[in-house]
Design a protein around this motif. Structure first.
Motif, PDB file in Angstrom:
ATOM      1  N   ARG A  11      -6.233  -8.038  -8.293  1.00  0.00           N
ATOM      2  CA  ARG A  11      -5.223  -7.082  -7.853  1.00  0.00           C
ATOM      3  C   ARG A  11      -5.617  -6.469  -6.539  1.00  0.00           C
ATOM      4  NH1 ARG A  11      -3.935  -4.259 -13.455  1.00  0.00           N
ATOM      5  NH2 ARG A  11      -1.969  -5.343 -13.794  1.00  0.00           N
ATOM      6  N   LYS A  12      -4.620  -6.161  -5.705  1.00  0.00           N
ATOM      7  CA  LYS A  12      -4.850  -5.374  -4.502  1.00  0.00           C
ATOM      8  C   LYS A  12      -3.544  -4.648  -4.224  1.00  0.00           C
ATOM      9  CE  LYS A  12      -6.576  -4.344  -0.352  1.00  0.00           C
ATOM     10  NZ  LYS A  12      -7.438  -3.199  -0.180  1.00  0.00           N
ATOM     11  N   LYS A  13      -3.599  -3.317  -4.185  1.00  0.00           N
ATOM     12  CA  LYS A  13      -2.386  -2.519  -4.046  1.00  0.00           C
ATOM     13  C   LYS A  13      -1.384  -2.966  -5.110  1.00  0.00           C
ATOM     14  CE  LYS A  13      -2.679  -1.260   0.829  1.00  0.00           C
ATOM     15  NZ  LYS A  13      -1.989  -1.435   2.104  1.00  0.00           N
ATOM     16  N   THR A  14      -0.200  -3.472  -4.713  1.00  0.00           N
ATOM     17  CA  THR A  14       0.758  -3.857  -5.764  1.00  0.00           C
ATOM     18  C   THR A  14       0.811  -5.362  -5.986  1.00  0.00           C
ATOM     19  OG1 THR A  14       2.529  -3.885  -4.134  1.00  0.00           O
ATOM     20  CG2 THR A  14       2.229  -1.855  -5.385  1.00  0.00           C
ATOM     21  N   ALA A 123      -0.889   3.430  -2.456  1.00  0.00           N
ATOM     22  CA  ALA A 123      -0.146   4.254  -1.502  1.00  0.00           C
ATOM     23  C   ALA A 123       0.294   5.521  -2.213  1.00  0.00           C
ATOM     24  CB  ALA A 123       1.057   3.494  -0.978  1.00  0.00           C
ATOM     25  N   GLU A 124       0.176   6.639  -1.543  1.00  0.00           N
ATOM     26  CA  GLU A 124       0.541   7.920  -2.126  1.00  0.00           C
ATOM     27  C   GLU A 124       2.032   8.124  -1.891  1.00  0.00           C
ATOM     28  OE1 GLU A 124      -0.715  12.544  -1.177  1.00  0.00           O
ATOM     29  OE2 GLU A 124      -2.122  10.949  -0.661  1.00  0.00           O
ATOM     30  N   PRO A 125       2.755   8.695  -2.858  1.00  0.00           N
ATOM     31  CA  PRO A 125       4.199   8.843  -2.660  1.00  0.00           C
ATOM     32  C   PRO A 125       4.538   9.834  -1.546  1.00  0.00           C
ATOM     33  CG  PRO A 125       3.503   9.831  -4.724  1.00  0.00           C
ATOM     34  CD  PRO A 125       2.318   9.107  -4.181  1.00  0.00           C
ATOM     35  N   GLY A 132       5.869  11.672   5.749  1.00  0.00           N
ATOM     36  CA  GLY A 132       4.931  10.832   5.015  1.00  0.00           C
ATOM     37  C   GLY A 132       4.394  11.567   3.809  1.00  0.00           C
ATOM     38  N   ALA A 133       3.276  11.042   3.256  1.00  0.00           N
ATOM     39  CA  ALA A 133       2.681  11.673   2.081  1.00  0.00           C
ATOM     40  C   ALA A 133       2.060  13.010   2.462  1.00  0.00           C
ATOM     41  CB  ALA A 133       1.634  10.760   1.482  1.00  0.00           C
ATOM     42  N   ARG A 134       1.415  13.047   3.640  1.00  0.00           N
ATOM     43  CA  ARG A 134       0.709  14.249   4.055  1.00  0.00           C
ATOM     44  C   ARG A 134       1.290  14.868   5.321  1.00  0.00           C
ATOM     45  NH1 ARG A 134      -4.462  14.484   1.359  1.00  0.00           N
ATOM     46  NH2 ARG A 134      -3.947  13.681  -0.694  1.00  0.00           N
TER      47      ARG A 134
END
Length: 142
Positions: A11-14, A123-125, A132-134
């Motif tokens: 697995r890597k990310k999705t 990845a952060e939502p 973005g996320a932040r």
């Protein structure tokens, strides 16, 4: 007799890659086509890393079929190399011997830990109030 086979995944990310590894004649297929056809070259090398690290002879009597879905191009390649690496370790553990399995595992881990251990980062939502996320929208005082 039941043919010797193992199933592993990477697995890597999705992206998720599933490898079926069975006794055979050294063919490595990716979604049904030979893995030598992966484009571009840089990523093909990346996908072949487990094979190159351990030497072709370890794969001589194995057939590996990999299916991969989800993620992007690079993530898929990383998932594939992880599935491959885990497949050969699992196969050696189950059907060959503990010693050669340990050798293989050491070699892989010494080169790159992600070959056998999944990278848990995701990845952060995105949240409201910014793009973005932040990152937040700029705020002006005047």
């Amino acid at each position: 007799t039941m043919s010797q086979s193992v199933q592993t995944f990477g697995r890597k990310k999705t992206a998720v890659a599933v490898a079926h590894c069975k006794a055979g004649n050294g063919s490595i297929k990716l979604n049904g086509s030979p893995m030598e056809l992966v484009q571009p070259d840089v990523l093909r090398m990346k996908a072949f890393e487990p094979v190159l690290l351990l030497g072709r002879n370890r794969f001589q009597n194995l057939d590996i079929r990999v299916r991969v879905r989800g993620g992007g191009q690079v993530s898929q390649i990383y998932a594939i190399r992880q599935a491959l690496a885990k497949a050969i370790v699992a196969f050696f553990q189950k059907y060959v011997d503990e010693q050669s399995k340990t050798q293989i595992k050491e070699a892989l881990l010494q080169y790159d830990r992600t070959l056998l251990v999944a990278d848990p980062r995701r990845a952060e939502p995105k949240k409201f109030g910014g793009k973005g996320a932040r990152a937040r929208a700029q705020k002006s005082y005047r």
